[in-house]
Design a protein around this motif. Sequence first.
Motif: not given
Lengths: 257, 355
Positions: A49, A52, A54, A85-86, A90
Amino acid sequence: MANFHLEAKDVNVWFGARHVLKNVNLQFPENQVTALIGPSGCGKSTFIRTLNRMHELIPGAGFAGEVLLDGKDIYGEAVDPVDVRIKIGMVFQKPNPFPTMSIKENVISGLKLSGISRPDAGDLVEQSLVRASMWNEVKDRLNDPAISLSGGQQQRLCIARSLAMDPDVLLMDEPCSALDPGSTRRIEETILELKESMTIVIVTHNMQQAQRISDRTAFFLAEDNTPGHVVEFGETQQIFYGPIDPRTNEYVNGRFG
Amino acid sequence: MQAVERPKNAQPWTNLGPKVKLSSAITIIAPSVIYLAILLTTGMDFMAGLFTIFLPLQLLCGAWAGYYSYGKRGITDGLLLVVTFFLSLFVFVLLASVLWSVIESGFQALSPHFIYQNNVYVSGKTGLEIGGVGHAILGTALTVGISTLVTVPLGIATAVYLTETRDFGRGTVRTLLQAMSALPSVVSGLFIYSMLILSGWSGYSGLMGSLALIPLMLPTVSRVAEESLRLVPKDLRNGALALGAPSYRAFFMVTLPAAQSGIVTAVLLGIARVIGETAPILLTMTIANGTNLNPLQGGMATLPGYIFNYILLGDPTSIARAWGAALVLLIFVGILFAAARVASAPKKAKKRSAK
């Protein structure tokens, strides 16, 4: 030193005051699958996590270190986690298609969610579903609700959804742990096809799966209330057939954990 | 393979055995019969006897039936069963009698013109054939409508604040909401009356009524909306964020649609909460006999105001009108609750599209 696509440098993670990951250094070469293994609670999922960002959504989370994507720190000052995150997709342990959307809408949901408009959205649906090897199963019912699919199909839909964003890296957190052997095999085949075009990091509790699909493996361990750390990291063959650390040897041969 | 036919009794767990059947039957019938006999012979007050004679008798019988069927451990079972049934039935009868009295008394006033006419031509001498609650229905729709327009965005925003953020202020907001939900409605009316009307800022008007309803509606809407947002799995939101969604898009495109039915329920329950409020209306609006569609000026009738007004007039026709209005109000609330149930029912999977 070779240039790695994605690289974690001295990653440390805290939840509140609790230190859960200590000095993790891992390199993920392009077009390779890296498996993260280790007993429950050793910080693998936490680590993936952080790759990215998260991780920062969890209340009380703390982070120190660097994660370099193509040499740039994704935790840098001016970096928007949304952009990270793009580029770094995930897939979660439990299939989580959006229940209010159809299959088709789910596939292109990433575009809408991130505000990217693409004129070829229709082609993208087919492309992504083909890459997730489920086009033939669903091409006749693209407008059905996504929750009408079986668990395995839902998980592949989630993969297709990530693929539609055309990520550089795909992170998978135990993507098969809720699925039957048939669905697991199909997802593994998909992973092997996908690695031609991207870098994949996968957390798994399944030793056979790690051996079947990964090029490199990292073994995480958190002993006696100490923070989790990487015990051994290397070629998958070496980790499973010639581990240097005795703890790795015991774990991959099923003697603890 | 040979098919196995479903036996006549495919639910063996429903076989209770003769002992249970016999003792249950005695427990159901005996106390009522004895009590009825006592009532008829002594002519005592029904309610007094219900608690002093019938309930103890019924409890004794329940305890005996439990002991007879299952031994010692059956006693508490029997007692609890009797208490549960007795209290449920008691409350049900109370509710049903309230409903029945409204229907019975309101029915004679009810007619098509009662729904759409206003009261301009009604005097002390006119009968039920003229006049109605049309203006009051419109007034209620207007005041409650304005309150809803203000409260729904505010209430949902509050719910979002409580579920999506982890600010330190959440505890305070939640406590305030709880306190607000216990706010007596008359206080809300008095507040608007003293702040906006007594101070000369505004006259009595529909808008003032709407403002007085807002604090009553807000806690209901935001609490129910909060619950429904909380029920949306975290995984969905994470899935959206992992796709590169800014959190506001993740909320509007994933979390909110998933909580849609709960939000609709929240709104409907909020409306049902305030539609019958009388005290704040009486303090902030003057009652009119004609139709008034301007919430900023003039008197405006509402259903609760209408009921209050006509029940006080005291003559039989007016009282009948008040009951009729109560029945209309009850029907509206019933429709709202039914709509809330339908909206919050789990959605059936849509039909598969034709192949």
